[in-house]
Write an enzyme that holds these catalytic residues in place. Structure first.
Site, PDB file in Angstrom:
ATOM      1  CG  ASP A 206      -2.053   1.005   1.304  1.00  0.00           C
ATOM      2  OD1 ASP A 206      -2.176   1.869   0.149  1.00  0.00           O
ATOM      3  OD2 ASP A 206      -2.971   1.046   2.004  1.00  0.00           O
ATOM      4  CB  SER A 207       0.709   4.564  -1.755  1.00  0.00           C
ATOM      5  OG  SER A 207      -0.560   4.955  -1.328  1.00  0.00           O
ATOM      6  N   GLY A 208       0.337   4.078   1.675  1.00  0.00           N
ATOM      7  CA  GLY A 208       0.447   4.373   2.649  1.00  0.00           C
ATOM      8  C   GLY A 208      -0.644   5.955   2.623  1.00  0.00           C
ATOM      9  N   GLY A 209      -1.323   5.977   1.593  1.00  0.00           N
ATOM     10  CA  GLY A 209      -2.423   6.996   1.455  1.00  0.00           C
ATOM     11  C   GLY A 209      -3.156   7.138   2.826  1.00  0.00           C
ATOM     12  CG  PHE A 210      -6.526   3.938   5.068  1.00  0.00           C
ATOM     13  CD1 PHE A 210      -7.656   4.575   5.117  1.00  0.00           C
ATOM     14  CD2 PHE A 210      -6.044   3.317   6.175  1.00  0.00           C
ATOM     15  CE1 PHE A 210      -8.524   4.453   6.008  1.00  0.00           C
ATOM     16  CE2 PHE A 210      -6.937   3.093   7.118  1.00  0.00           C
ATOM     17  CZ  PHE A 210      -8.301   3.495   7.007  1.00  0.00           C
TER      18      PHE A 210
ATOM     19  CG  ASP B 169      -5.256   6.661  -2.158  1.00  0.00           C
ATOM     20  OD1 ASP B 169      -4.370   6.590  -1.476  1.00  0.00           O
ATOM     21  OD2 ASP B 169      -6.154   5.943  -1.965  1.00  0.00           O
TER      22      ASP B 169
ATOM     23  CD  GLN C 121     -10.029   7.104  -2.349  1.00  0.00           C
ATOM     24  OE1 GLN C 121     -11.109   7.250  -1.791  1.00  0.00           O
ATOM     25  NE2 GLN C 121      -8.829   6.445  -1.926  1.00  0.00           N
TER      26      GLN C 121
ATOM     27  N   GLY D 176     -10.943   4.087   0.139  1.00  0.00           N
ATOM     28  CA  GLY D 176     -11.945   4.854   1.060  1.00  0.00           C
ATOM     29  C   GLY D 176     -13.253   4.262   1.380  1.00  0.00           C
TER      30      GLY D 176
ATOM     31  CG  ASP E  27      -5.762  -4.964   2.717  1.00  0.00           C
ATOM     32  OD1 ASP E  27      -6.196  -4.512   1.859  1.00  0.00           O
ATOM     33  OD2 ASP E  27      -5.080  -4.724   3.691  1.00  0.00           O
TER      34      ASP E  27
ATOM     35  CB  CYS F 120     -10.312 -25.710  10.840  1.00  0.00           C
ATOM     36  SG  CYS F 120      -9.030 -24.647  10.822  1.00  0.00           S
TER      37      CYS F 120
ATOM     38  CB  CYS G   8      -5.325 -23.652  11.327  1.00  0.00           C
ATOM     39  SG  CYS G   8      -6.246 -23.458  12.963  1.00  0.00           S
TER      40      CYS G   8
ATOM     41  CB  CYS H  24      -8.427 -26.742  14.248  1.00  0.00           C
ATOM     42  SG  CYS H  24      -9.415 -25.268  14.477  1.00  0.00           S
TER      43      CYS H  24
ATOM     44  CG  HIS I  86      -9.075 -20.676  13.593  1.00  0.00           C
ATOM     45  ND1 HIS I  86      -9.381 -21.802  13.113  1.00  0.00           N
ATOM     46  CD2 HIS I  86     -10.193 -19.921  13.501  1.00  0.00           C
ATOM     47  CE1 HIS I  86     -10.877 -22.088  13.067  1.00  0.00           C
ATOM     48  NE2 HIS I  86     -11.249 -20.731  13.153  1.00  0.00           N
TER      49      HIS I  86
END
Lengths: 375, 375
Positions: free
Chosen positions: A94-98, A148, A190, A217, A267, A305, A307, A310, A335
């Site tokens: 991620d660019s880091g905008g958020f 962004d 956006q 966004g 993500d 499951c 994992c 479990c 899990h």
């Protein structure tokens, strides 16, 4: 798409849900896909071998965080973020905008760049589209995201439109600045909850020509219905032959709804964040491991499951949390990450078999059982 | 020894160091052996599969802690502590004598029992030799330890002698109370730093006839020379055909010295406790991972170490600690546990090859390099 990259659709169901394969220089991953979040080049509490065992194919890291700690020079010297953390598959930053708009202090946005103070030590940082490209190229993930301008919702329509159009201008500058031939670049749609702004953003981004398209966004408290409406207003304006990525989403029901609307990539920090807090996901709803009802329960969290968690009883897992043992958060995170991978795998199977709607109905009915859900 | 148990010596070197095999109903383990500590049925920060990967063959849990949380009924219901935590090999429980005297509040010792208040919630607890046997039988490790009376050192000789003789009387009561035919019982030599009291304790315990013999009350700040002197005064009075276990020890140099003195078994929290605090062990001395010198170091902690942490660079591991990522403590703990297993394996190889003294000299010289050791 760039050399070394491809996006192939195996199947598309009526209404939009897709099953595909995203190919990168570090391998191919089936879609819909869920990326565990390794903000600082570490999936919190889970060693990278165990991350792979959850079924994850691609991992997300965060350029803003890695710029602050440990700095892109170190990551670059290690051969990029995947090598730095020992991950053998594809990665995305991620660019880091958020993060700039949610974590940093004293953020000022001009046409040229976002200026702010580090949330770690208050030192001044400036992030322009060009600087973001250079930063992400040095961090070296397979996929970089444009910088962004994100506004918190709700916001006046004018502010949303202004940030969306600035994001478009920054998208153009990112495209112009981006150099690495072995790194894909995604644009970010956006426009808040305004259907016409989303359409404008998607259409103009498409005209610029990115390797993939993200919807940004969202998942900022707008609620699942507004999220789906916004996706329905956005996705039809994106090219069918490129991957679509819904950033930062989300709850299982949100992922199901977004796949139904034609989204391919996700993500979210929820699997690890909830896991650390003893909240686990199962196909029969959420389970609060600290609940007394699990005190003597010899059953695993989820029958079938595969994992690590479990392999243990609910009573053991509850004991770990009550005793404050680190292993509780570790196992619950494993899990939850496994659950998310199994969820997107089932959605993919649904699309491939043509029974997507039935699979969704079944999943949503069971997830809604949620005997211990919060809220 | 009891059915299902055996102790076989593969080699003994001049002066006492031994290489053997301890057989239990849950498998055989080579000695000298180091047991990772799973106080509350969890090796802190390390999932049980990763514990096995460090090379550990046997794990220690703590009856006192498990009695308080989650209670022996739950552990028994799960099939014993090994099944509870998912460990497939042998286990040992400490009786909790040491913890009662180090952690509990308002401890009063009568001839019949130790009475104290829980360090968790202040509730009153009474632990007699008979109760300790019942408790450890329900927790169900392969090896149980007698309840002993531990005094903090330095202490007046009379207090040390009194506690040692009470421990002997409790040893007799533990033998009489112990029922499980599939669980071995070890006696514990006490006597502080007084050679004649240690001899008396060892000789009389040997007369009672245990499956193995522990040396307790050491590693409480007495220093390595006093520890070795005490071992030299104790070990010759223990039977050669039974395993010898030095409780709670210790630093690598202490383990080397104790193996030289004829000790076969060890446990210690140092690998995980130090690991959580970014202090790691290598054969070339300790490394403080937060140290600036590792900031850009692309090398692993230790060349040739097969552990998970050593698949990463020192710079990555340092970054994890500086960023507060859980993965730092996890990986450092795994490395340290692996180091301890490699250490006892080298000592065993030294005994088998007859070159124990040379192996020790080499190990001690390299360990003493300790470029970043504390103190």
């Amino acid at each position: 798409m760039r050399t070394g990259f491809a996006f192939h659709l195996d199947a598309v169901n009526p209404g939009g849900p897709r099953a595909g394969v995203l190919t990168t220089p570090h391998g191919s991953v089936p879609t819909p896909l869920f990326m565990p979040v390794a903000t600082l080049a570490s999936v919190k509490g889970v060693d990278i071998g165990r991350v792979a065992e959850t079924g994850a194919g691609m991992v997300l890291a965060n350029a803003y965080h890695l710029h602050l700690r440990p700095g892109e020079a170190l990551v670059e010297q290690a051969g990029g973020v995947a090598a730095f953390m020992g991950w053998r598959g594809p990665t995305l930053t991620d660019s880091g905008g958020f993060q700039v708009f949610s974590l940093a202090q004293q953020v000022r946005v001009s046409e040229s760049a976002a200026s702010f103070r580090s949330h770690i030590d208050g030192s001044p940082v400036e992030l322009s589209p060009e600087a973001s490209m250079r930063l992400q190229e040095r961090i070296g993930a397979d996929v970089a995201m444009q910088l962004d301008h994100v506004v918190a919702l709700p916001a006046p329509r004018e502010a949303v439109a202004d940030a969306m159009r600035r994001s478009l201008r920054w998208a153009e500058r990112c495209l112009a600045a981006h150099r690495r031939p072995d790194q894909a670049l995604f644009g970010i749609v956006q426009g808040g909850l305004e259907a016409d702004l989303r359409e404008e953003s998607a259409t103009r981004l498409r005209g610029l020509g990115f390797d993939g398209y993200a919807v940004g966004g969202l998942s900022v408290g707008e609620g699942p219905e507004a999220m789906v409406e916004t996706l329905r207003a956005t996705v039809p304006h994106l090219p069918a032959d490129r991957p679509r990525y819904l950033m930062g989403v989300g709850q299982p029901r949100d992922i199901i709804a977004a796949v139904a609307a034609g989204i391919d990539m996700f993500d979210c920090v929820l699997p690890t964040r909830c896991g650390r807090n003893s909240l686990v996901y199962t196909f029969d709803g959420q389970v609060r491991l600290r609940n007394l009802r699990h005190a003597t329960d010899p059953r695993p969290l989820e029958e079938g499951c595969p994992c690590l968690a479990c392999r243990h009883s609910r009573s053991y897992l509850r004991h770990l949390f009550l005793a404050g043992e680190m292993l509780g958060p570790i196992l619950a995170s494993i899990h939850n990450l496994t659950f998310y991978q199994r969820l997107v795998a089932r959605l993919r199977d649904g699309v491939i078999s043509g029974a997507f709607d039935a699979v969704c109905r079944d999943l949503l009915a069971r997830l809604a059982l949620a005997p211990e859900a919060d809220g």
